[in-house]
Motif scaffolding. Structure first.
Motif, mmCIF file in Angstrom:
data_model
loop_
_atom_site.group_PDB
_atom_site.id
_atom_site.type_symbol
_atom_site.label_atom_id
_atom_site.label_comp_id
_atom_site.label_asym_id
_atom_site.label_seq_id
_atom_site.Cartn_x
_atom_site.Cartn_y
_atom_site.Cartn_z
ATOM 1 N N VAL A 1 1.215 -14.785 7.248
ATOM 2 C CA VAL A 1 0.701 -14.663 5.872
ATOM 3 C C VAL A 1 1.366 -15.624 4.890
ATOM 4 O O VAL A 1 0.857 -15.827 3.792
ATOM 5 N N ILE B 1 -13.842 -5.322 5.899
ATOM 6 C CA ILE B 1 -13.004 -4.128 5.760
ATOM 7 C C ILE B 1 -13.786 -2.886 6.195
ATOM 8 O O ILE B 1 -13.259 -1.996 6.865
ATOM 9 N N VAL C 1 3.889 -11.156 11.617
ATOM 10 C CA VAL C 1 2.937 -10.967 10.510
ATOM 11 C C VAL C 1 3.349 -11.819 9.304
ATOM 12 O O VAL C 1 2.526 -12.508 8.704
ATOM 13 N N PRO D 1 5.345 -4.881 8.499
ATOM 14 C CA PRO D 1 5.131 -3.498 8.933
ATOM 15 C C PRO D 1 6.412 -2.738 9.237
ATOM 16 O O PRO D 1 6.360 -1.534 9.418
ATOM 17 N N ARG E 1 -7.924 -7.476 0.176
ATOM 18 C CA ARG E 1 -8.257 -6.830 1.452
ATOM 19 C C ARG E 1 -7.483 -5.531 1.639
ATOM 20 O O ARG E 1 -8.026 -4.520 2.071
ATOM 21 N N ARG E 2 -6.188 -5.589 1.295
ATOM 22 C CA ARG E 2 -5.386 -4.371 1.440
ATOM 23 C C ARG E 2 -5.939 -3.263 0.561
ATOM 24 O O ARG E 2 -6.027 -2.108 0.969
ATOM 25 N N PRO F 1 0.825 -1.211 0.000
ATOM 26 C CA PRO F 1 0.000 0.000 0.000
ATOM 27 C C PRO F 1 0.864 1.268 0.000
ATOM 28 O O PRO F 1 0.530 2.250 -0.654
ATOM 29 N N VAL G 1 -15.740 -9.905 2.362
ATOM 30 C CA VAL G 1 -14.488 -9.176 2.555
ATOM 31 C C VAL G 1 -14.784 -7.687 2.710
ATOM 32 O O VAL G 1 -14.259 -7.031 3.614
ATOM 33 N N GLY H 1 5.169 -7.725 1.295
ATOM 34 C CA GLY H 1 4.044 -6.814 1.128
ATOM 35 C C GLY H 1 3.326 -6.511 2.429
ATOM 36 O O GLY H 1 2.655 -5.502 2.548
ATOM 37 N N SER H 2 3.462 -7.398 3.413
ATOM 38 C CA SER H 2 2.740 -7.193 4.671
ATOM 39 C C SER H 2 3.626 -6.721 5.810
ATOM 40 O O SER H 2 3.110 -6.297 6.835
ATOM 41 N N ALA I 1 -4.677 -5.638 7.186
ATOM 42 C CA ALA I 1 -5.567 -6.139 6.132
ATOM 43 C C ALA I 1 -5.151 -7.549 5.709
ATOM 44 O O ALA I 1 -5.990 -8.383 5.366
ATOM 45 N N SER I 2 -3.850 -7.830 5.744
ATOM 46 C CA SER I 2 -3.388 -9.164 5.351
ATOM 47 C C SER I 2 -3.842 -10.227 6.345
ATOM 48 O O SER I 2 -4.137 -11.355 5.963
ATOM 49 N N LEU I 3 -3.872 -9.859 7.610
ATOM 50 C CA LEU I 3 -4.224 -10.842 8.646
ATOM 51 C C LEU I 3 -5.723 -10.953 8.877
ATOM 52 O O LEU I 3 -6.214 -11.965 9.352
ATOM 53 N N LEU I 4 -6.440 -9.903 8.532
ATOM 54 C CA LEU I 4 -7.869 -9.858 8.846
ATOM 55 C C LEU I 4 -8.640 -10.832 7.951
ATOM 56 O O LEU I 4 -8.619 -10.712 6.734
ATOM 57 N N GLY I 5 -9.262 -11.797 8.579
ATOM 58 C CA GLY I 5 -10.079 -12.747 7.814
ATOM 59 C C GLY I 5 -9.248 -13.763 7.052
ATOM 60 O O GLY I 5 -9.748 -14.442 6.161
ATOM 61 N N ILE I 6 -7.957 -13.902 7.394
ATOM 62 C CA ILE I 6 -7.063 -14.784 6.627
ATOM 63 C C ILE I 6 -7.498 -16.255 6.736
ATOM 64 O O ILE I 6 -7.344 -17.021 5.790
ATOM 65 N N LEU J 1 -9.136 -1.722 1.847
ATOM 66 C CA LEU J 1 -8.897 -0.857 3.005
ATOM 67 C C LEU J 1 -8.197 0.436 2.577
ATOM 68 O O LEU J 1 -8.535 1.529 3.040
ATOM 69 N N LYS K 1 -5.110 -11.424 -0.163
ATOM 70 C CA LYS K 1 -4.474 -10.398 0.665
ATOM 71 C C LYS K 1 -4.476 -9.072 -0.071
ATOM 72 O O LYS K 1 -4.764 -8.016 0.497
ATOM 73 N N LEU L 1 -1.485 -0.750 7.956
ATOM 74 C CA LEU L 1 -2.702 -1.064 7.201
ATOM 75 C C LEU L 1 -2.509 -2.369 6.439
ATOM 76 O O LEU L 1 -3.359 -3.264 6.455
ATOM 77 N N SER L 2 -1.353 -2.498 5.792
ATOM 78 C CA SER L 2 -1.105 -3.693 4.995
ATOM 79 C C SER L 2 -1.043 -4.939 5.872
ATOM 80 O O SER L 2 -1.618 -5.978 5.554
ATOM 81 N N ALA L 3 -0.350 -4.799 7.008
ATOM 82 C CA ALA L 3 -0.221 -5.955 7.900
ATOM 83 C C ALA L 3 -1.587 -6.379 8.411
ATOM 84 O O ALA L 3 -1.926 -7.571 8.420
ATOM 85 N N LYS M 1 1.896 0.916 6.203
ATOM 86 C CA LYS M 1 2.540 -0.341 6.597
ATOM 87 C C LYS M 1 1.662 -1.149 7.541
ATOM 88 O O LYS M 1 1.477 -2.349 7.366
#
Lengths: 138, 331, 645
Positions: free
Chosen positions: C588, B298, C584, C623, A86-87, A51, B294, C620-621, B278-283, A90, A83, B274-276, B272
């Protein structure tokens, strides 16, 4: 995209190596008519796109960013596209809150054989960008 | 030999940074003995003209807290820059924009309208203007800038003392470095290069691999103090935030909100985390979730800008854009 | 740093649209670029020699090739780099053909601008490229072949003969697939079962082939050299080593079930052998249709079996195997003609599918008629093929020829028969096909170019009324037929759909599984170590299927034969000085390739490069920016952006 008298739309397209980049190649091989105002940045998977990088594209003057991955269920790396989805959803909310039109950032799916789909997704995104013009402040 | 001159100044801030200096307690007295404080509006009666009289670079170091919101602040920090050998951004607002930086979600006019015209609790609906007349006198108040900027988006900054507010040990570390003349490379942030998880007391309580089913806000859940916030679905900015704060929030049973700013290789702290997240949410259910599922997940995150960019909006890619525009406005 | 940039004309493919001179001038101005050349075909031997000599003469240490897609000639140029003694990963390609000259034929000026940008992207990236090395990974000699039709059989035999261990999994009680159901094969008219049956018994007898029939692959995980498959083995309740195939059990079985092998034209019992040539040659008790295993319910078969081969105490089993490569040969299903109701299949009893006719013809020939289909017979071609309405736009490739074959066989059984084949276009493209078709015409089979809109039944005599416009003579042909045969096309099989979900391999828009490259990798998939054989990839006839199966076996052998392979070097790496152990990346990673390591109080994530496939999800994830992907690190991606914005 630096040169020229008319202002060209600047669409950055992130393509994953396996599906959408191959789909873009397929569109080329099939000589589909695609508007030339986009540039592809290839990554191995849509899940590689940060992002942070997308925001940097906007900061540097991109009119729009399009992230293309494999169709749900088809990800070469099992689940990277989920992934990315979702990113992106958001991040879209963040951009909207910051006054960007929601169409500026989109995510879509193109398989390796879908040259036609690649062309139509890119063309319609470029048309939208032309309609919106360069990003303004909220 | 004369004592080194030191200045303290405040811009758009809550006053907490000033408190933090006072919170040094006895240590402050020791420091005060070794230095000559030439400017400190909150505590000492020096005026701007006193600073103007000082020769250039004669102040050893200026500690400036607060973000840059008004023209007056802009002028003052430029003046202090000129008069100081070193400038240290003191606290989150000067460092990365801080809470006042959240104002960057809106254009200046929108903000002024909201606060002075639309807000119901405001009886007097006059919008303040830089120049106005009251009782036949001309009044001048500082003009509000288009957007909030960090200190280093306004003047050249040498060092950063992060935190909202900076903890005493970090302030002392910074002061001592100046007093002893043992200065680290320019641009150093007086904190750890690793993110908060490194020193988090809950680090080892977290499963190696975890997922977030749904996000919860701290008031919605009784948090188990033995569990990692993030693994419980409570948004914690710790993974994207420099360590060094002493885990004050975590120890008070609250998640990290990011006041120490991003770790050294990261530009955009909010993007950063946000990415972490969003990646983990609902994985766990990503392979069976529909796009509607989804979206719902979100959309359940309230105020993402306020959450992920609570302290860092002006310093982020999003905040930068405003700054560029403003520079354009000025030129 | 000394970068050499080569801009390819591709024999006009690029240079007809893109202004090469302008692109060359642009590239020359870029930082670190010391040499720019354009060339007609850089991929040619001469083109590569030019680059090689430049590398020596100008001491180039990084190369940018602005030409076609890296997916097309990337490997060629990487090998060229190795020949020059340079690392293949300090090479970048700018795709100015597929994604520039070919995509923007109508915008030459813009295409030139884009070519410059794409070249600049490549230059920006190559500046930050660092050499990567490929780890050598051990690989064994075990293959899973999924599907026991002719494709799976051929692949299994080739692999087995070459000394590889094969697990051949088939969901039905016998291998043989559709080919076992066919009467004869076109155009040579070999008896299908006769030529297939020896291969089936070879499989059964092969020391290197472990045959798992009545079994299904239910899960696969892992990667090239280490695929773990879970296989469900259904009980047959009959011990094949004891079963003598006497059929006594069948005789006493009270249940009649439509016989799948005969396409529902006859009945079988709940305990049955699908065909005389079945392999394993043994009966199967179909538990779904059996009255019950308890003596109270039935249990007649067990009592009837002198060989004591029937054992009711069998249960479903699962088996876990580890293999190095996988060949998918899950074949096709025939198009379900009920999806085209205008043809009346299922409604009119004299409308049959071609596969039903295969069974009928075979029985007719041996004098054991299943149904009498009369003498006036019409074939309707392209049922479920070349039909946009039902989204089956592809040609099924075999129907023209099998209709020709069946017409011949029908006439041979009864020369007085009057046979019409109503076709869209007649496609006789294969070896001996045109001659075969001409022979059928000479023998009196009537080929009429025209499609029928609808079939009606004469309620009195159950004959079928067809109205077809002959589009060649513009005349209307109307007639009553005893039987109408629908030449149904091929669709991806149910098994193909299931395995696709398990293996996550791509498909083309027609639903068949996608090959990695339509020209140069026709049996590879994009997943390393997984290959396609036969109609799983698209409609094809038996010789093409067999050729592809052998090709898939050879491609699999190519990977396994050396005992080691080079692992993907584009893996993730984590800077342990920056990593704070948030976890994280571990959460993933789709391959469980990252785990924590501790050093005193320090705890950080570490990538197992053997397991990492290089997707970059972690990077990509992450942080804190500690996780990075080699060859695609954050700075490189940002530099590529900066090159165009």
């Amino acid at each position: 995209m630096k040169k020229g008298t008319i202002e060209r739309p600047k669409l950055v397209v992130f393509c994953c190596n396996w599906c959408s980049y191959a789909g873009a190649d397929n569109a080329g091989v099939s000589k589909m008519d695609i508007k030339p105002y986009f540039r592809i940045i290839r990554t191995m998977c849509s899940s590689r796109v940060e992002p942070d990088t997308v925001l940097e594209a906007f900061k540097k003057g991109a009119w729009g960013v399009l992230i293309l991955g494999c169709h749900p269920g088809d990800c070469h790396y099992k689940n990277g596209n989920y992934k990315a989805l979702r990113r992106t959803l958001l991040l879209k909310r963040v951009l909207e809150d910051m006054g960007y039109e929601k169409e500026r950032l989109t995510i879509d799916w193109v398989s390796a054989s879908e040259g036609e789909r690649f062309a139509s997704v890119v063309n319609s995104t470029i048309e939208k960008m032309i309609e919106l013009g360069p990003p303004k402040n909220a | 030999m004369s004592k080194p001159k030191v200045a303290f100044y405040w811009c758009a801030s809550c006053g907490g940074c000033e408190e933090a200096v006072v919170d040094l307690n006895e240590d402050l007295l020791q420091v005060a003995e070794k230095v000559d404080i030439v400017f400190w509006p909150v505590a000492l009666d020096f005026k701007r003209s006193d600073v103007e009289k000082l020769s250039d670079r004669s102040i050893a170091v200026s500690f400036i807290n607060g973000a840059i919101r008004t023209r007056e602040q802009e002028e003052m920090v430029r003046l202090l820059r000129k008069k100081s050998a070193y400038v240290a951004a003191f606290g989150s607002c000067a460092h990365i924009g801080g809470i006042p930086g959240l104002g960057n979600q809106f254009a200046k006019e929108k903000l002024l309208k909201l606060i002075y015209e639309d807000l119901e609790t405001n009886d007097d609906r006059t919008v303040p203007k830089p120049l106005s007349k009251a009782d036949g006198n001309e009044l001048e108040i500082p003009e509000i800038c288009e957007y909030v900027r960090t200190l280093d988006q306004t003047i050249d900054v040498d060092y950063y003392i992060p935190g909202c507010a900076p903890p005493a040990d970090i302030i002392l570390k910074g002061l001592t470095a100046f007093l002893k003349g043992e200065l680290p490379p320019k641009g150093t942030v007086f904190a750890s290069d690793k993110s908060l998880c490194d020193t988090c007391p809950l680090r080892d309580k977290k499963p190696d691999k975890f997922s977030i089913k749904e996000l919860k806000r701290p008031h919605e859940v009784i948090h188990d103090p033995e569990k990692c916030f993030l693994s419980e679905g409570i948004i914690c900015l710790g993974p994207a935030t420099r360590s060094g704060c002493g885990e004050r929030c975590i120890n008070a049973n609250m998640p990290c909100r990011g006041c120490f700013g991003p770790s050294p290789r990261v530009y955009d702290q909010g993007a950063k985390i946000l990415s972490a997240i969003a990646s983990l949410l609902g994985i766990d259910e990503e392979e069976i979730a529909s796009e509607e599922d989804v979206s719902r997940l979100i959309d359940s995150i309230p105020d993402p800008v306020g959450l992920f960019y609570m302290y860092s909006l002006p310093a982020s890619n999003l905040g930068d854009k405003r700054r560029n525009d403003e520079q354009k406005d000025n030129s | 740093m000394r970068i050499g940039v080569y801009i390819c004309h591709c024999g006009g493919n690029i240079s007809d649209i893109v202004n090469i001179g302008e692109a060359v001038e642009f590239a020359k101005k870029q930082k670190d670029v010391v040499l720019v050349r354009d060339n007609g075909h850089i991929c040619s031997n001469e083109g590569q020699m030019l680059v090689l000599s430049d590398i020596r003469e100008f001491k180039l240490d990084k190369i940018v090739i602005a030409a076609c897609s890296p997916s097309f000639q990337g490997q060629t140029f990487m090998k060229m780099m190795e020949r020059a003694g340079l690392n293949p990963y300090v090479l970048e390609m700018a795709n100015i053909r597929e994604q520039c000259s070919w995509a923007h034929i109508n915008y030459p000026e813009e295409a030139t601008e884009k070519a410059k940008d794409l070249t600049n992207i490549a230059i920006s990236k190559v500046r930050l490229d660092t050499p990567l090395s490929k780890a050598k990974m051990p690989i064994g000699k075990r293959v899973l072949v999924i599907g026991g039709g002719i494709a799976g059989i051929q692949a299994a035999l080739d692999l087995g003969d070459a000394g590889f261990k094969v697990y051949l999994v088939e969901e039905k009680p016998t291998i043989g697939g559709h080919m076992a159901q066919l009467s004869k094969t076109f155009p040579t008219e070999d008896c299908s079962a006769c030529i297939l049956s020896p291969k089936m018994s070879d499989v059964a007898a092969h020391p290197n082939i472990e045959l798992l029939t009545y079994s299904e692959v239910i899960a696969i995980s892992g990667y090239l050299g280490n695929y773990n498959a879970k296989i469900k083995i259904k009980p047959t309740y009959v011990d094949p080593s004891k079963c003598t195939c006497c059929g006594d059990c069948s005789e006493v079985c009270p249940v009649d079930v439509p016989n799948e092998f005969n396409e529902g034209l006859s009945f079988r019992k709940a305990i049955y052998i699908p065909t005389d040539i079945a392999v394993p040659h043994s009966f199967t008790l179909d538990i779904e249709n059996c009255l019950g295993l308890l003596p109270l319910a039935c249990a007649k078969c067990r009592d009837a079996c002198d060989a004591k081969a029937i054992n009711y105490d069998q249960y479903e089993k699962t088996m876990d195997i580890t293999v190095d490569t996988i060949i998918v040969a899950t074949g096709f299903d025939i198009f379900n003609p009920a999806e085209k109701p205008v043809f009346g299949f299922g409604k009119y009893e004299n409308v049959l599918t071609a596969l039903q006719l295969e069974r009928l013809v075979e029985h007719e020939e041996s004098g054991k008629n299943l149904v009498d289909i009369g003498n006036k017979i019409a074939f309707i071609q392209c049922v479920g093929s070349r039909d946009e309405q039902i989204k089956k736009e592809y040609c099924s490739r075999v129907c023209c020829m099998y209709a020709t074959k069946l017409a011949q066989l029908l006439k041979r059984n009864r020369p007085e028969r009057d046979i019409y084949i109503f076709y869209t276009d007649l496609r006789a493209y294969g070896k001996g096909f045109e001659e075969y078709y001409k022979r059928a015409q000479k023998n009196g089979v009537k080929y009429i170019r025209g499609r029928t809109a609808e079939i009606q039944e004469n309620p009195k005599n159950k004959k079928l009324i067809l109205k077809v416009e002959d589009t060649l003579t513009r005349s209307l042909i109307e007639g009553e037929f005893d039987t109408v045969i629908l030449s149904t096309g091929m669709v991806p099989s149910e098994g193909t759909k299931k395995i696709r979900d398990i293996l996550r391999i791509g498909r083309t828009t027609d639903g068949f599984l996608a090959e990695a490259h339509p020209k140069f990798k026709p049996v590879d998939t994009l997943t390393e170590g997984i290959f396609l054989a036969g109609t799983v990839q698209g409609p094809k006839d038996i010789p093409d299927t067999v050729a592809q199966a052998s090709a898939a076996a050879a491609r699999a052998i190519r990977l396994m034969n050396k005992g080691e392979y080079e692992a993907e070097p584009i893996t993730a790496s984590i800077d342990e000085e920056l990593c704070a152990g948030c976890g994280v990346c571990i959460s993933v990673c789709p391959y469980d390739a990252i785990a924590f390591e501790a050093e005193g109080a320090r705890k950080f994530a570490k990538v197992n490069e053997m397991l990492c496939k290089g997707c970059g999800s972690c990077a990509g994830s992450c942080p804190s920016g500690a996780a990075q992907q080699k060859w695609f690190n954050t700075e490189q991606i940002k530099e590529m952006l900066r090159a165009i914005l």
